[in-house]
Design a protein around this motif. Sequence first.
Motif, mmCIF file in Angstrom:
data_model
loop_
_atom_site.group_PDB
_atom_site.id
_atom_site.type_symbol
_atom_site.label_atom_id
_atom_site.label_comp_id
_atom_site.label_asym_id
_atom_site.label_seq_id
_atom_site.Cartn_x
_atom_site.Cartn_y
_atom_site.Cartn_z
ATOM 1 N N HIS A 1 69.286 81.973 -21.780
ATOM 2 C CA HIS A 1 70.566 81.785 -21.087
ATOM 3 C C HIS A 1 71.727 82.274 -21.958
ATOM 4 C CE1 HIS A 1 68.568 79.625 -17.942
ATOM 5 N NE2 HIS A 1 68.291 78.570 -18.680
ATOM 6 N N ALA A 2 71.675 81.965 -23.254
ATOM 7 C CA ALA A 2 72.745 82.365 -24.168
ATOM 8 C C ALA A 2 72.839 83.886 -24.278
ATOM 9 C CB ALA A 2 72.521 81.742 -25.544
ATOM 10 N N ALA A 3 71.695 84.550 -24.347
ATOM 11 C CA ALA A 3 71.709 86.018 -24.407
ATOM 12 C C ALA A 3 72.359 86.583 -23.155
ATOM 13 C CB ALA A 3 70.286 86.554 -24.567
ATOM 14 N N ASN A 4 71.977 86.035 -22.003
ATOM 15 C CA ASN A 4 72.563 86.487 -20.746
ATOM 16 C C ASN A 4 74.065 86.247 -20.719
ATOM 17 O OD1 ASN A 4 73.244 85.770 -17.631
ATOM 18 N ND2 ASN A 4 71.764 87.442 -17.828
ATOM 19 N N ALA A 5 74.505 85.088 -21.212
ATOM 20 C CA ALA A 5 75.933 84.760 -21.241
ATOM 21 C C ALA A 5 76.716 85.742 -22.110
ATOM 22 C CB ALA A 5 76.135 83.330 -21.750
ATOM 23 N N HIS A 6 76.056 86.323 -23.093
ATOM 24 C CA HIS A 6 76.688 87.314 -23.969
ATOM 25 C C HIS A 6 76.509 88.751 -23.455
ATOM 26 C CE1 HIS A 6 76.988 84.005 -26.856
ATOM 27 N NE2 HIS A 6 77.863 84.761 -27.503
ATOM 28 N N GLY A 7 75.892 88.902 -22.290
ATOM 29 C CA GLY A 7 75.727 90.228 -21.710
ATOM 30 C C GLY A 7 74.469 90.963 -22.138
ATOM 31 N N ALA B 1 77.949 87.678 -32.283
ATOM 32 C CA ALA B 1 77.352 87.345 -30.989
ATOM 33 C C ALA B 1 76.026 86.615 -31.177
ATOM 34 C CB ALA B 1 77.157 88.600 -30.143
ATOM 35 N N LEU B 2 75.209 87.062 -32.134
ATOM 36 C CA LEU B 2 73.924 86.418 -32.383
ATOM 37 C C LEU B 2 74.125 84.985 -32.852
ATOM 38 C CD1 LEU B 2 70.861 86.681 -32.413
ATOM 39 C CD2 LEU B 2 71.044 87.557 -34.758
ATOM 40 N N TYR B 3 75.086 84.765 -33.717
ATOM 41 C CA TYR B 3 75.383 83.414 -34.182
ATOM 42 C C TYR B 3 75.816 82.537 -33.005
ATOM 43 C CZ TYR B 3 77.110 79.681 -37.206
ATOM 44 O OH TYR B 3 77.311 78.472 -37.822
ATOM 45 N N GLY B 4 76.627 83.092 -32.119
ATOM 46 C CA GLY B 4 77.034 82.363 -30.927
ATOM 47 C C GLY B 4 75.843 82.010 -30.050
ATOM 48 N N MET B 5 74.910 82.951 -29.894
ATOM 49 C CA MET B 5 73.703 82.687 -29.105
ATOM 50 C C MET B 5 72.876 81.566 -29.726
ATOM 51 S SD MET B 5 72.264 86.417 -28.112
ATOM 52 C CE MET B 5 73.441 87.737 -27.890
ATOM 53 N N MET B 6 72.705 81.618 -31.042
ATOM 54 C CA MET B 6 71.908 80.587 -31.700
ATOM 55 C C MET B 6 72.593 79.223 -31.588
ATOM 56 S SD MET B 6 70.135 82.501 -34.972
ATOM 57 C CE MET B 6 71.580 83.351 -35.586
ATOM 58 N N THR B 7 73.907 79.212 -31.667
ATOM 59 C CA THR B 7 74.649 77.960 -31.513
ATOM 60 C C THR B 7 74.443 77.392 -30.114
ATOM 61 O OG1 THR B 7 76.285 78.703 -33.132
ATOM 62 C CG2 THR B 7 76.944 76.917 -31.656
ATOM 63 N N MET B 8 74.510 78.251 -29.095
ATOM 64 C CA MET B 8 74.259 77.804 -27.720
ATOM 65 C C MET B 8 72.806 77.365 -27.547
ATOM 66 S SD MET B 8 76.140 80.682 -25.435
ATOM 67 C CE MET B 8 77.914 80.814 -25.314
#
Length: 189
Positions: free
Chosen positions: A125-131, A28-35
């Motif tokens: 925004h990315a953190a929020n998108a991941h809940g 999830a963190l990697y996804g957030m950083m990518t976003m």
Amino acid sequence: MGDLAEHLATRRTVAVKWIIGPGPDSEALYGMMTMAARVPDHGKLAPWRFIVFEGDARATAGDALAAIAERKGLAADAEAKAAERERLMRAPVVVAVISTARDHPKIPVWEQQLSAGAVCLNFLHAANAHGYAAQWLTEWIAFDDEAKAALGVRDGENVAGFIYIGTPDIKPTDRDRPNMDAIITRYEA
């Protein structure tokens, strides 16, 4: 306009004092950083990078910050020293967004720094998108050369922000917003 418009119209930071565990896992963190990295970036320079603080590394960094603060007179008593030691422990994961802006023949440093700021906002925004909830902070550690070096910031780099990430312990309430009529002007020839 959909979910994104609703999110942007109602976006609200959850203060770090109301961020608890669990935090995001590695995926999830990697996804957030990518976003977060999907920002305007003139010249495709990627004038920023990330430093992740999680697990025991937060405490190790906190020990270094407490020692620096004590030497500089910023933590004169045990309570202040403990606060410095706990600074990066306030959320399960903290990500430093580092501005790596450098001289370029076509892209001004200021534009590169703005790109790093955009990464910080996109991270929220990315953190929020991941809940998750997140707060963007700087504090003294973002501006002190010794503290920056202890946290892995290289010479010539600056901290755009520390993104504290975890689970919200409360639902944030809205706050006063700017009077839009007072901050909008129209250019007239």
